[in-house]
Design a protein around this motif. Structure first.
Motif, PDB file in Angstrom:
ATOM      1  N   THR A  49      -2.348   7.353 -10.397  1.00 17.57           N
ATOM      2  CA  THR A  49      -2.203   6.331  -9.371  1.00 17.57           C
ATOM      3  C   THR A  49      -3.395   5.398  -9.433  1.00 17.57           C
ATOM      4  N   ASP A  79       8.428   4.511  -2.638  1.00 12.61           N
ATOM      5  CA  ASP A  79       7.362   4.118  -3.575  1.00 12.61           C
ATOM      6  C   ASP A  79       7.252   2.599  -3.641  1.00 12.61           C
ATOM      7  N   MET A  80       6.387   1.967  -2.808  1.00 15.96           N
ATOM      8  CA  MET A  80       5.688   2.611  -1.735  1.00 15.96           C
ATOM      9  C   MET A  80       5.624   1.713  -0.496  1.00 15.96           C
ATOM     10  N   LYS A  81       6.744   1.089  -0.204  1.00 13.25           N
ATOM     11  CA  LYS A  81       6.760   0.170   0.933  1.00 13.25           C
ATOM     12  C   LYS A  81       6.656   0.901   2.267  1.00 13.25           C
ATOM     13  N   GLY A 134       0.729  10.033   1.905  1.00 15.84           N
ATOM     14  CA  GLY A 134       1.807   9.204   2.414  1.00 15.84           C
ATOM     15  C   GLY A 134       3.008  10.040   2.797  1.00 15.84           C
ATOM     16  N   GLY A 159       4.457   3.214   2.795  1.00 15.88           N
ATOM     17  CA  GLY A 159       3.013   3.245   3.000  1.00 15.88           C
ATOM     18  C   GLY A 159       2.484   1.933   3.531  1.00 15.88           C
ATOM     19  N   ILE A 160       2.989   0.816   2.994  1.00 16.01           N
ATOM     20  CA  ILE A 160       2.559  -0.497   3.474  1.00 16.01           C
ATOM     21  C   ILE A 160       3.044  -0.728   4.897  1.00 16.01           C
ATOM     22  N   GLY A 172      -2.096  -0.280  -1.049  1.00 15.14           N
ATOM     23  CA  GLY A 172      -0.687  -0.128  -1.395  1.00 15.14           C
ATOM     24  C   GLY A 172      -0.264  -1.166  -2.410  1.00 15.14           C
ATOM     25  N   HIS A 173       0.620  -0.779  -3.329  1.00 15.18           N
ATOM     26  CA  HIS A 173       1.142  -1.743  -4.308  1.00 15.18           C
ATOM     27  C   HIS A 173       2.500  -2.249  -3.850  1.00 15.18           C
ATOM     28  N   THR A 174       2.766  -3.499  -4.134  1.00 13.47           N
ATOM     29  CA  THR A 174       3.965  -4.155  -3.625  1.00 13.47           C
ATOM     30  C   THR A 174       5.149  -4.082  -4.574  1.00 13.47           C
ATOM     31  N   CYS A 186      -1.801   4.894  -0.304  1.00 11.40           N
ATOM     32  CA  CYS A 186      -0.663   5.234   0.562  1.00 11.40           C
ATOM     33  C   CYS A 186       0.604   5.548  -0.215  1.00 11.40           C
ATOM     34  N   GLU A 187       0.454   6.210  -1.354  1.00 11.68           N
ATOM     35  CA  GLU A 187       1.597   6.639  -2.162  1.00 11.68           C
ATOM     36  C   GLU A 187       2.361   7.752  -1.438  1.00 11.68           C
TER      37      GLU A 187
END
Length: 341
Positions: A294, A91-93, A309, A95-96, A59-61, A141-142
């Motif tokens: 992605t 997008d995309m907290k 996600g 998923g995190i 996942g990106h922050t 996890c998008e």
């Protein structure tokens, strides 16, 4: 913590342009330490490992900026019925949050990857692929609205610079004008793109053919002079099996004219083979393709890449939100994936 409480904490960090990325990483470390994870930095990314796992989650922050049209505080999670509002919740907290929540629900081995700069330059995933060895399967996890994406288009993005001769427009000829050279080249691109549309469509994608776009053009400095310089930036979004054809054609067209070609991105498509593996049975639904780009596209071919996600996908919108029930369903799938790996 409940999954929505975790999400609320993540939303509270202003990670527009990664400004509070390290604060968010600190929270992730503290949270996962209680569940026996070890940590390492890869470039400016954070990797959390528990045991030797065959599956990872990525996942990106970072988030895009909040527009002036927000009606709630972007950095505060607001719940209205089933909807959870906040900047980056989709997008995309979300998923995190699902990754962290599931870590507290199972003791199985798993690896988590937390990246940065996904919204602009993909610097984070480039850090990872330069140094990291990935497990057999990585879930990106998008937000997909619970669609299971197992194939992605490629990206061939390039800039072309054209040169001409500056003369007064009263004595101009076509061959001296860099803009005319650029438009001739664009017409060649459009003809090639039309030919590609005749290829076998790939109905995994909403746009079933390889598509082309010219996104930028600039040239000339005076209405009464021919353009000495002109440049364009264009890209092809390529179906599997057509990326090399695009690459070769652009280079061929470039060799036929006195121009300068600069390749900005050359990212090949990916397509996982469908099999009767346990991972496929867990999803138990049709696999689809991802028309966009992605971090999955950067991972090595030896890794099975699945983008999955919560939803709905309200990415980059004012009053961005995600469904709490969708988020909970996705977390259940994440847990099953970890426990069967």
């Amino acid at each position: 913590m409940k999954i929505e409480e975790i999400l609320g904490k993540l939303v509270s960090f202003n990670t527009v342009n990664d400004s509070e990325k390290e604060k968010m990483f600190d929270f992730i470390r503290v949270f996962l330490t209680d569940y026996h994870f070890r940590f390492k930095n890869v470039g400016a990314c954070l990797v959390a490992e528990r045991g030797k796992s065959k599956i990872g989650f990525l996942g990106h922050t970072d988030t895009v900026p909040a527009s002036e049209k927000w009606t709630t505080n972007p950095w505060e999670l607001v719940q209205k019925g089933d909807k959870l509002y906040g900047l980056g919740v989709c997008d995309m907290k979300s998923g995190i949050a699902a990754m962290l929540f599931v870590a507290s629900q199972t003791e199985k081995a798993v690896t988590f990857y937390f990246t940065y700069d996904e919204e602009i330059g993909f610097a984070g995933i480039r850090d990872l692929i330069a140094e990291e060895e990935f497990p057999e399967t990585v879930i990106i996890c998008e937000p997909t609205d619970e669609r299971v994406l197992n194939t992605g288009k490629g990206l061939f993005e390039f800039r072309v610079d054209f040169s001409g001769v500056r003369v007064h427009s009263s004595v101009a000829t076509d061959d001296k004008n860099a803009i005319f050279r650029a438009t001739d080249f664009i017409n060649e691109l459009r003809n090639f793109s039309a030919e590609l549309r005749k290829s076998q469509p790939n109905h995994n994608f909403s746009i079933p053919f390889t598509s082309m776009n010219v996104g930028q053009i600039s040239g000339g400095d005076s209405v009464n002079s021919t353009a000495e310089k002109c440049w364009i930036v264009a890209d092809f979004r390529t179906n599997p099996n057509e990326h090399q054809k695009v690459r070769e054609e652009i280079k061929r067209l470039s060799n036929e004219q006195p121009i300068k070609l600069t390749i900005l991105n050359d990212i090949e498509p990916f397509e996982n083979k469908i099999s009767e593996r346990e991972i496929d049975r867990i999803f138990d639904r049709n696999f689809e393709g991802d028309d966009g780009m992605t971090e999955a596209s950067f991972l090595p071919r030896t890794t099975t890449r699945i983008i999955y996600g919560a939803g709905p996908d309200t990415s980059h919108q004012a009053d961005e939100y995600v469904s709490l029930e969708s988020l909970k369903r996705v977390a259940i799938i994440y847990k099953q994936l970890i426990e069967q790996s």
